[in-house]
Design a protein around this motif. Structure first.
Motif, PDB file in Angstrom:
ATOM      1  N   VAL A   1      24.309  -9.072  35.681  1.00 44.53           N
ATOM      2  CA  VAL A   1      25.301  -8.759  36.713  1.00 44.53           C
ATOM      3  C   VAL A   1      26.584  -9.549  36.482  1.00 44.53           C
ATOM      4  O   VAL A   1      27.692  -9.003  36.564  1.00 44.53           O
ATOM      5  N   GLN A   2      26.457 -10.836  36.174  1.00 39.38           N
ATOM      6  CA  GLN A   2      27.660 -11.653  36.021  1.00 39.38           C
ATOM      7  C   GLN A   2      28.460 -11.261  34.782  1.00 39.38           C
ATOM      8  O   GLN A   2      29.705 -11.261  34.813  1.00 39.38           O
ATOM      9  N   LEU A   3      27.781 -10.899  33.695  1.00 34.82           N
ATOM     10  CA  LEU A   3      28.491 -10.486  32.488  1.00 34.82           C
ATOM     11  C   LEU A   3      29.243  -9.176  32.715  1.00 34.82           C
ATOM     12  O   LEU A   3      30.421  -9.046  32.362  1.00 34.82           O
TER      13      LEU A   3
ATOM     14  N   ALA B   1      29.857 -13.000  42.250  1.00 35.09           N
ATOM     15  CA  ALA B   1      30.683 -14.186  42.490  1.00 35.09           C
ATOM     16  C   ALA B   1      30.822 -15.023  41.218  1.00 35.09           C
ATOM     17  O   ALA B   1      31.914 -15.496  40.880  1.00 35.09           O
ATOM     18  N   ILE B   2      29.720 -15.194  40.506  1.00 38.46           N
ATOM     19  CA  ILE B   2      29.761 -15.938  39.246  1.00 38.46           C
ATOM     20  C   ILE B   2      30.623 -15.189  38.227  1.00 38.46           C
ATOM     21  O   ILE B   2      31.392 -15.788  37.472  1.00 38.46           O
ATOM     22  N   GLY B   3      30.491 -13.844  38.218  1.00 41.01           N
ATOM     23  CA  GLY B   3      31.293 -13.032  37.312  1.00 41.01           C
ATOM     24  C   GLY B   3      32.781 -13.182  37.569  1.00 41.01           C
ATOM     25  O   GLY B   3      33.590 -13.172  36.635  1.00 41.01           O
ATOM     26  N   LEU B   4      33.168 -13.315  38.847  1.00 45.53           N
ATOM     27  CA  LEU B   4      34.576 -13.519  39.185  1.00 45.53           C
ATOM     28  C   LEU B   4      35.076 -14.837  38.617  1.00 45.53           C
ATOM     29  O   LEU B   4      36.186 -14.911  38.068  1.00 45.53           O
TER      30      LEU B   4
ATOM     31  N   ARG C   1      34.920  -7.728  25.836  1.00 41.34           N
ATOM     32  CA  ARG C   1      33.953  -8.727  25.358  1.00 41.34           C
ATOM     33  C   ARG C   1      32.761  -8.858  26.299  1.00 41.34           C
ATOM     34  O   ARG C   1      31.600  -8.820  25.863  1.00 41.34           O
ATOM     35  N   PHE C   2      33.018  -8.960  27.601  1.00 40.32           N
ATOM     36  CA  PHE C   2      31.921  -9.225  28.529  1.00 40.32           C
ATOM     37  C   PHE C   2      31.168  -7.963  28.929  1.00 40.32           C
ATOM     38  O   PHE C   2      29.978  -8.039  29.242  1.00 40.32           O
ATOM     39  N   ILE C   3      31.826  -6.833  28.906  1.00 39.10           N
ATOM     40  CA  ILE C   3      31.080  -5.598  29.127  1.00 39.10           C
ATOM     41  C   ILE C   3      30.116  -5.383  27.957  1.00 39.10           C
ATOM     42  O   ILE C   3      28.962  -4.976  28.152  1.00 39.10           O
ATOM     43  N   ALA C   4      30.592  -5.666  26.734  1.00 35.55           N
ATOM     44  CA  ALA C   4      29.718  -5.564  25.563  1.00 35.55           C
ATOM     45  C   ALA C   4      28.544  -6.529  25.692  1.00 35.55           C
ATOM     46  O   ALA C   4      27.390  -6.176  25.417  1.00 35.55           O
ATOM     47  N   ALA C   5      28.819  -7.769  26.149  1.00 31.99           N
ATOM     48  CA  ALA C   5      27.755  -8.761  26.315  1.00 31.99           C
ATOM     49  C   ALA C   5      26.747  -8.304  27.360  1.00 31.99           C
ATOM     50  O   ALA C   5      25.521  -8.431  27.172  1.00 31.99           O
ATOM     51  N   GLY C   6      27.249  -7.749  28.487  1.00 32.45           N
ATOM     52  CA  GLY C   6      26.360  -7.282  29.537  1.00 32.45           C
ATOM     53  C   GLY C   6      25.491  -6.119  29.095  1.00 32.45           C
ATOM     54  O   GLY C   6      24.290  -6.078  29.397  1.00 32.45           O
ATOM     55  N   LEU C   7      26.076  -5.171  28.364  1.00 32.17           N
ATOM     56  CA  LEU C   7      25.314  -4.017  27.896  1.00 32.17           C
ATOM     57  C   LEU C   7      24.262  -4.423  26.866  1.00 32.17           C
ATOM     58  O   LEU C   7      23.153  -3.872  26.848  1.00 32.17           O
ATOM     59  N   MET C   8      24.608  -5.376  26.000  1.00 38.67           N
ATOM     60  CA  MET C   8      23.641  -5.856  25.012  1.00 38.67           C
ATOM     61  C   MET C   8      22.458  -6.536  25.693  1.00 38.67           C
ATOM     62  O   MET C   8      21.300  -6.340  25.317  1.00 38.67           O
ATOM     63  N   THR C   9      22.757  -7.336  26.722  1.00 40.41           N
ATOM     64  CA  THR C   9      21.691  -8.012  27.459  1.00 40.41           C
ATOM     65  C   THR C   9      20.861  -7.003  28.241  1.00 40.41           C
ATOM     66  O   THR C   9      19.630  -7.098  28.311  1.00 40.41           O
TER      67      THR C   9
END
Length: 281
Positions: free
Chosen positions: A171-173, A60-63, A31-39
């Motif tokens: 980065v965080q996503l 750190a926020i991503g963790l 889910r979040f890799i998809a969100a990061g790549l879309m962004t």
């Protein structure tokens, strides 16, 4: 922002359904890799100016995102989407407590009122029988996820004025997704069999996460944090509505507990007006 709360509320039910076909770490990772790549697709040019602070701050926020959404998703394997939505809302009154512990800023009076209301609501909402003091593993995981989400908010506030919001969001996503996938062997989770359910849900929620983050960053430039938090209090309400439509049936005391949690969320962000005499001074 109100529309965002509707999207948020619907995600609890979607994740609850996806957990029948996937493990929590794998699903959160995709889910979040998809969100990061879309962004990244929209803001790839901005990444040329990535700084070290944005890299480690976003990581750190991503963790915290990984812990928050991972534990919340784990909880949704065993509790209803309605329960998860209202318990997750505890992150709002938890924020001032974490600020006190980490930054040494004591909570205001209304923060304590909010914590009291939210804790009372949690007791009524949690457990196999509403009103009991026992909590299931899924409910405990969701409470811990609320603490992680509160930590995420504090970290975002720490870096907000020192970074580019587009770069640190990407980065965080992405780091959240990577941390989640790396956690799979540590918790003994294997890659699930292919299912259109988890794939469509992960991609759809990935797109929603990207849009939500960008909308929040835009909207909160003109909406005060206090007013924004009161608006976000609609998230668990919509979660309860969608859960009800899907067949969730919470006992009467549990509904009272849910209402107290929402009241605690709102109360914790209310700031009593100062007397006019003090304002003039």
């Amino acid at each position: 922002m109100i529309v965002i709360t509707v999207f948020w509320g619907s995600t609890f039910l979607i994740v609850h359904l996806a957990m029948k076909h996937s493990g929590p770490a794998f699903f959160v990772g995709i889910r979040f890799i998809a969100a990061g790549l879309m962004t990244l697709l929209f803001f790839h040019r901005a990444m040329r100016g990535l700084t070290a602070k944005e890299l480690w701050g976003g990581t750190a926020i991503g963790l915290m995102l990984c812990l928050g959404y991972g534990l919340q998703t784990h909880g949704l394997q065993t509790i209803t989407s309605s329960q998860s939505a209202f318990i997750t809302a505890l992150y709002v009154p938890i924020v001032p407590l974490l600020q006190w512990a980490v930054l040494g800023r004591p909570p205001r009076l209304m923060s304590w009122v909010g914590v009291g209301l939210a804790f009372t609501g949690l007791i009524l909402l949690a457990g196999p029988e509403a009103g009991s003091l026992s909590m299931s593993p899924g409910e405990i995981a969701t409470v811990i996820s609320a603490v992680a989400i509160a930590g995420e908010i504090i970290l975002i506030g720490r870096f907000a004025n020192e970074v580019d919001s587009r770069r640190i969001t990407i980065v965080q996503l992405l780091s959240c997704g990577v941390f989640s996938l790396l956690a799979m062997p540590l918790i003994g989770e294997s890659v699930p069999e292919f299912s259109w359910v988890w794939l469509i849900a992960a991609l759809g929620l990935g797109l929603a996460s990207a849009v939500i983050q960008l909308t929040m960053n835009w909207a909160q430039k003109v909406v005060s944090p206090t007013r924004a938090t009161v608006i976000y209090a609609g998230e668990p309400v919509w979660g309860g509505v969608f859960g009800r439509l899907a067949g969730d049936r919470l006992p009467a005391l549990a509904l009272v507990g849910a209402a107290l949690i929402v009241a605690g969320v709102i109360a914790s962000e209310l700031q009593p007006k100062k007397p006019m005499k003090e304002e003039r001074e």
